[in-house]
Design an enzyme around this catalytic site. Sequence first.
Site, PDB file in Angstrom:
ATOM      1  N   GLY A   1       0.788  -1.220   0.000  1.00  0.00           N
ATOM      2  CA  GLY A   1       0.000   0.000   0.000  1.00  0.00           C
ATOM      3  C   GLY A   1       0.821   1.270   0.000  1.00  0.00           C
ATOM      4  O   GLY A   1       0.299   2.344   0.318  1.00  0.00           O
ATOM      5  N   SER A   2       2.080   1.183  -0.390  1.00  0.00           N
ATOM      6  CA  SER A   2       2.889   2.407  -0.375  1.00  0.00           C
ATOM      7  C   SER A   2       2.430   3.388  -1.457  1.00  0.00           C
ATOM      8  O   SER A   2       2.492   4.609  -1.258  1.00  0.00           O
ATOM      9  CB  SER A   2       4.375   2.080  -0.532  1.00  0.00           C
ATOM     10  OG  SER A   2       4.660   1.579  -1.810  1.00  0.00           O
ATOM     11  N   ASN A   3       1.949   2.872  -2.576  1.00  0.00           N
ATOM     12  CA  ASN A   3       1.424   3.790  -3.598  1.00  0.00           C
ATOM     13  C   ASN A   3       0.121   4.432  -3.147  1.00  0.00           C
ATOM     14  O   ASN A   3      -0.121   5.610  -3.413  1.00  0.00           O
ATOM     15  CB  ASN A   3       1.248   3.055  -4.930  1.00  0.00           C
ATOM     16  CG  ASN A   3       2.556   2.933  -5.686  1.00  0.00           C
ATOM     17  OD1 ASN A   3       3.034   3.897  -6.272  1.00  0.00           O
ATOM     18  ND2 ASN A   3       3.157   1.750  -5.636  1.00  0.00           N
TER      19      ASN A   3
ATOM     20  N   MET B   1      -2.599  -7.572  -8.442  1.00  0.00           N
ATOM     21  CA  MET B   1      -1.847  -8.595  -9.174  1.00  0.00           C
ATOM     22  C   MET B   1      -2.744  -9.588  -9.895  1.00  0.00           C
ATOM     23  O   MET B   1      -2.396 -10.747 -10.079  1.00  0.00           O
ATOM     24  CB  MET B   1      -0.892  -9.329  -8.207  1.00  0.00           C
ATOM     25  CG  MET B   1       0.072  -8.415  -7.461  1.00  0.00           C
ATOM     26  SD  MET B   1       1.079  -7.403  -8.560  1.00  0.00           S
ATOM     27  CE  MET B   1       2.228  -8.642  -9.142  1.00  0.00           C
ATOM     28  N   ARG B   2      -3.925  -9.155 -10.300  1.00  0.00           N
ATOM     29  CA  ARG B   2      -4.852 -10.028 -11.018  1.00  0.00           C
ATOM     30  C   ARG B   2      -5.107  -9.467 -12.415  1.00  0.00           C
ATOM     31  O   ARG B   2      -5.200  -8.247 -12.576  1.00  0.00           O
ATOM     32  CB  ARG B   2      -6.209 -10.099 -10.284  1.00  0.00           C
ATOM     33  CG  ARG B   2      -6.148 -10.406  -8.822  1.00  0.00           C
ATOM     34  CD  ARG B   2      -5.822 -11.822  -8.504  1.00  0.00           C
ATOM     35  NE  ARG B   2      -6.669 -12.770  -9.208  1.00  0.00           N
ATOM     36  CZ  ARG B   2      -6.369 -14.074  -9.315  1.00  0.00           C
ATOM     37  NH1 ARG B   2      -5.271 -14.549  -8.776  1.00  0.00           N
ATOM     38  NH2 ARG B   2      -7.176 -14.903  -9.964  1.00  0.00           N
TER      39      ARG B   2
ATOM     40  N   ASN C   1      -2.989   1.818 -14.155  1.00  0.00           N
ATOM     41  CA  ASN C   1      -2.150   0.843 -13.457  1.00  0.00           C
ATOM     42  C   ASN C   1      -0.737   1.393 -13.368  1.00  0.00           C
ATOM     43  O   ASN C   1      -0.310   2.181 -14.217  1.00  0.00           O
ATOM     44  CB  ASN C   1      -2.143  -0.484 -14.227  1.00  0.00           C
ATOM     45  CG  ASN C   1      -1.305  -1.545 -13.545  1.00  0.00           C
ATOM     46  OD1 ASN C   1      -1.421  -1.745 -12.335  1.00  0.00           O
ATOM     47  ND2 ASN C   1      -0.453  -2.226 -14.289  1.00  0.00           N
TER      48      ASN C   1
ATOM     49  N   HIS D   1       3.270  -0.034 -13.133  1.00  0.00           N
ATOM     50  CA  HIS D   1       4.054  -1.254 -13.343  1.00  0.00           C
ATOM     51  C   HIS D   1       5.533  -0.917 -13.150  1.00  0.00           C
ATOM     52  O   HIS D   1       6.001   0.104 -13.658  1.00  0.00           O
ATOM     53  CB  HIS D   1       3.800  -1.783 -14.758  1.00  0.00           C
ATOM     54  CG  HIS D   1       4.495  -3.068 -15.033  1.00  0.00           C
ATOM     55  ND1 HIS D   1       4.065  -4.278 -14.525  1.00  0.00           N
ATOM     56  CD2 HIS D   1       5.630  -3.341 -15.741  1.00  0.00           C
ATOM     57  CE1 HIS D   1       4.879  -5.236 -14.928  1.00  0.00           C
ATOM     58  NE2 HIS D   1       5.843  -4.694 -15.660  1.00  0.00           N
TER      59      HIS D   1
HETATM   60  C1  GRF Z   1       4.409  -1.598  -7.101  1.00  0.00           C
HETATM   61  O1  GRF Z   1       5.774  -1.782  -7.208  1.00  0.00           O
HETATM   62  C2  GRF Z   1       3.748  -1.633  -8.436  1.00  0.00           C
HETATM   63  O2  GRF Z   1       4.585  -1.233  -9.467  1.00  0.00           O
HETATM   64  C3  GRF Z   1       3.395  -3.068  -8.598  1.00  0.00           C
HETATM   65  O3  GRF Z   1       3.042  -3.500  -7.306  1.00  0.00           O
HETATM   66  C4  GRF Z   1       3.754  -2.741  -6.345  1.00  0.00           C
HETATM   67  C5  GRF Z   1       2.794  -2.275  -5.280  1.00  0.00           C
HETATM   68  O4  GRF Z   1       3.486  -1.715  -4.201  1.00  0.00           O
HETATM   69  N1  GRF Z   1       2.340  -3.229  -9.568  1.00  0.00           N
HETATM   70  P1  GRF Z   1       2.704  -1.049  -2.998  1.00  0.00           P
HETATM   71  O5  GRF Z   1       1.734  -2.086  -2.470  1.00  0.00           O
HETATM   72  O6  GRF Z   1       2.012   0.167  -3.495  1.00  0.00           O
HETATM   73  O7  GRF Z   1       3.764  -0.727  -1.987  1.00  0.00           O
END
Ligand code: GRF
Length: 228
Positions: free
Chosen positions: A34-36, A112-113, A129, A131
């Site tokens: 959940g860092s994003n 991741m789906r 998304n 990536h």
């Molecule tokens: C990220 O590195 C993103 O690029 C990938 O999954 C990761 C999610 O990281 N699709 P977080 O859960 O947001 O820390």
Amino acid sequence: MSPSSTAILSPPLPTPWPRFASPLKLGVMASGKGSNLEAIATAIQQGHLQAQIQVVIYNNPGAGVRTRAAQLGFPTVLLNHRHYPSREALDRAIVDTLQAHRVDWVIMAGWMRRVTPVLIDAFPRQVLNIHPSLLPSFPGVRAVEQALAAGVKVSGCTVHQVELVVDSGPVVMQAAVPVWPDDTPEILQARIQVQEHRIYPAAIALAAEAASQPSTRPSNGGQLTVDG
Ligand code: GRF
């Protein structure tokens, strides 16, 4: 340049950030730490990204994103893919949840789906998304490991509109980082994530701005500049 350098190629952030008639209503789909999600929430709190997070959907009961979302005060909904007979059935439940929370923009942040037309057609061109590679290089799982195995000297991250083919779709924004000879997947992933957190909020704003001007494609935020 030393191997420890964090020098990057990264687009400038919007100046000023786009403003909309009303805040963008985001639904975040995540399965990881959940860092994003947190980076997007911070950009909102700082007044940069004019948006509000309506709901956070996660599919793994133990996902760290659930705790993070709850700490940030966002509604969370567990939709465990193991409980659905097909990808379409899961996506139907996702769409129902997003619509019940009045979401306009679907933000996949570590989901991741693979998704189906059930989701994509419900939110045309409004599913994004992130990536951890410079697409179209290294789509799919373990992108960071793929990049290291290929021996590339530059990698990075991409925010793109979601289409049916995994990790395809128009690019909204990218940032590049160096790959150093002694990088491990964890070290490179961490370097990439710094950039993910920087560009994802901006990419959401730029995609929404582009969508409000139908004749334009999403911009990559302008010319790449050396930073660092
Ligand atoms: C990220 O590195 C993103 O690029 C990938 O999954 C990761 C999610 O990281 N699709 P977080 O859960 O947001 O820390």
